[in-house]
Scaffold this motif. Structure first.
Motif, mmCIF file in Angstrom:
data_model
loop_
_atom_site.group_PDB
_atom_site.id
_atom_site.type_symbol
_atom_site.label_atom_id
_atom_site.label_comp_id
_atom_site.label_asym_id
_atom_site.label_seq_id
_atom_site.Cartn_x
_atom_site.Cartn_y
_atom_site.Cartn_z
ATOM 1 N N SER A 1 4.916 -0.650 10.360
ATOM 2 C CA SER A 1 4.495 -2.031 10.663
ATOM 3 C C SER A 1 3.112 -2.090 11.301
ATOM 4 N N ASP A 2 2.207 -1.201 10.873
ATOM 5 C CA ASP A 2 0.855 -1.249 11.426
ATOM 6 C C ASP A 2 -0.151 -1.866 10.456
ATOM 7 N N SER A 3 0.323 -2.340 9.305
ATOM 8 C CA SER A 3 -0.532 -3.031 8.341
ATOM 9 C C SER A 3 0.217 -4.245 7.801
ATOM 10 N N LEU A 4 -0.548 -5.290 7.486
ATOM 11 C CA LEU A 4 0.059 -6.477 6.876
ATOM 12 C C LEU A 4 0.340 -6.253 5.395
ATOM 13 N N LEU A 5 -0.599 -5.591 4.735
ATOM 14 C CA LEU A 5 -0.542 -5.381 3.289
ATOM 15 C C LEU A 5 -1.137 -4.028 2.960
ATOM 16 N N CYS A 6 -0.780 -3.496 1.802
ATOM 17 C CA CYS A 6 -1.486 -2.315 1.300
ATOM 18 C C CYS A 6 -2.722 -2.798 0.532
ATOM 19 N N LYS A 7 -3.579 -1.865 0.157
ATOM 20 C CA LYS A 7 -4.810 -2.235 -0.551
ATOM 21 C C LYS A 7 -4.526 -2.871 -1.910
ATOM 22 N N HIS A 8 -3.408 -2.519 -2.534
ATOM 23 C CA HIS A 8 -3.091 -3.068 -3.853
ATOM 24 C C HIS A 8 -2.747 -4.550 -3.765
ATOM 25 N N LEU A 9 -1.923 -4.916 -2.777
ATOM 26 C CA LEU A 9 -1.592 -6.332 -2.587
ATOM 27 C C LEU A 9 -2.831 -7.131 -2.185
ATOM 28 N N LEU A 10 -3.622 -6.572 -1.292
ATOM 29 C CA LEU A 10 -4.842 -7.261 -0.881
ATOM 30 C C LEU A 10 -5.765 -7.456 -2.089
ATOM 31 N N ALA A 11 -5.853 -6.459 -2.945
ATOM 32 C CA ALA A 11 -6.682 -6.578 -4.155
ATOM 33 C C ALA A 11 -6.178 -7.707 -5.056
ATOM 34 N N SER B 1 4.828 -12.627 -4.828
ATOM 35 C CA SER B 1 5.657 -13.703 -4.281
ATOM 36 C C SER B 1 6.391 -13.277 -3.007
ATOM 37 N N CYS B 2 6.652 -11.983 -2.854
ATOM 38 C CA CYS B 2 7.331 -11.502 -1.643
ATOM 39 C C CYS B 2 6.538 -10.391 -0.958
ATOM 40 N N HIS B 3 5.268 -10.240 -1.331
ATOM 41 C CA HIS B 3 4.373 -9.262 -0.716
ATOM 42 C C HIS B 3 4.949 -7.848 -0.778
ATOM 43 N N TYR B 4 5.276 -7.390 -1.997
ATOM 44 C CA TYR B 4 5.844 -6.060 -2.193
ATOM 45 C C TYR B 4 4.959 -5.243 -3.129
ATOM 46 N N CYS B 5 4.791 -3.969 -2.813
ATOM 47 C CA CYS B 5 4.088 -3.029 -3.682
ATOM 48 C C CYS B 5 4.896 -1.739 -3.739
ATOM 49 N N SER B 6 4.851 -1.089 -4.884
ATOM 50 C CA SER B 6 5.617 0.145 -5.064
ATOM 51 C C SER B 6 4.898 1.389 -4.545
ATOM 52 N N CYS B 7 3.723 1.241 -3.950
ATOM 53 C CA CYS B 7 2.968 2.412 -3.500
ATOM 54 C C CYS B 7 3.544 3.010 -2.209
ATOM 55 N N PRO B 8 3.294 4.304 -1.984
ATOM 56 C CA PRO B 8 3.783 4.953 -0.760
ATOM 57 C C PRO B 8 3.177 4.364 0.518
ATOM 58 N N ALA B 9 1.929 3.910 0.464
ATOM 59 C CA ALA B 9 1.290 3.340 1.662
ATOM 60 C C ALA B 9 2.010 2.075 2.109
ATOM 61 N N PHE B 10 2.476 1.274 1.158
ATOM 62 C CA PHE B 10 3.228 0.073 1.513
ATOM 63 C C PHE B 10 4.521 0.466 2.231
ATOM 64 N N ALA B 11 5.251 1.410 1.654
ATOM 65 C CA ALA B 11 6.515 1.842 2.264
ATOM 66 C C ALA B 11 6.292 2.395 3.665
ATOM 67 N N PHE B 12 5.230 3.172 3.845
ATOM 68 C CA PHE B 12 4.999 3.822 5.126
ATOM 69 C C PHE B 12 4.326 2.896 6.143
ATOM 70 N N SER B 13 3.149 2.373 5.795
ATOM 71 C CA SER B 13 2.349 1.616 6.770
ATOM 72 C C SER B 13 2.835 0.190 6.993
ATOM 73 N N VAL B 14 3.328 -0.445 5.937
ATOM 74 C CA VAL B 14 3.747 -1.843 6.067
ATOM 75 C C VAL B 14 5.206 -1.937 6.498
ATOM 76 N N LEU B 15 6.078 -1.235 5.803
ATOM 77 C CA LEU B 15 7.508 -1.355 6.102
ATOM 78 C C LEU B 15 7.962 -0.475 7.260
ATOM 79 N N ARG B 16 7.632 0.805 7.212
ATOM 80 C CA ARG B 16 8.159 1.736 8.210
ATOM 81 C C ARG B 16 7.445 1.608 9.557
#
Length: 144
Positions: free
Chosen positions: A98-108, A81-96
């Motif tokens: 900003s070079d990805s829209l989603l991590c692979k888990h959310l996309l899955a 609902s808010c496009h959040y994942c607890s994985c490290p890739a989300f924290a690094f690539s998406v949040l920190r």
């Protein structure tokens, strides 16, 4: 206010869902678009979907979280609902970065919804709370 994905991603997922309803498969041009937008994460997400690694956990109160069994064997808790994942890739690539829209888990998760392959698990409200608290404790241990 609902958080939405960029329009191009929303449209692609919608087109993929329509194709699956009509032909029970995702056309190659949609897969190519997915790879163009998400790069190698698209292939990794499709692998998670093929392995049926996504479970929607819901409780009687209507709360819903997804759990994704990652390729490393760790389970990640996701809030679609808010496009959040607890994985490290989300924290690094998406949040920190900003070079990805989603991590692979959310996309899955989104792809499993499109393809109708998401596992379902109903739990009590207390069990869902325990799942979320356990996840929070694990995250805190990882950052301490």
């Amino acid at each position: 206010m609902a958080v939405t994905l960029p329009a191009v991603v929303e449209e692609l997922l919608s087109d993929m869902a329509a194709a699956v309803r009509e032909t029970a498969r995702i056309p190659d041009e949609h897969l190519l678009s997915l790879k163009f937008i998400f790069g190698s994460s698209a292939i990794q997400a499709l692998d998670l979907v093929d392995r049926r690694s996504i479970t929607l956990v819901s409780s009687p109160s209507g709360r819903r979280v997804y759990q994704v069994l990652g390729s490393s064997g760790k389970t990640y808790t996701c809030l679609a609902s808010c496009h959040y994942c607890s994985c490290p890739a989300f924290a690094f690539s998406v949040l920190r970065k900003s070079d990805s829209l989603l991590c692979k888990h959310l996309l899955a998760i989104y792809l499993s919804q499109v393809m109708g392959t998401c596992q379902q698990l109903s739990v009590s409200d207390k069990q869902l709370t325990d799942i979320l608290l356990t996840e929070e404790e694990q995250e805190r241990k990882g950052t301490d």
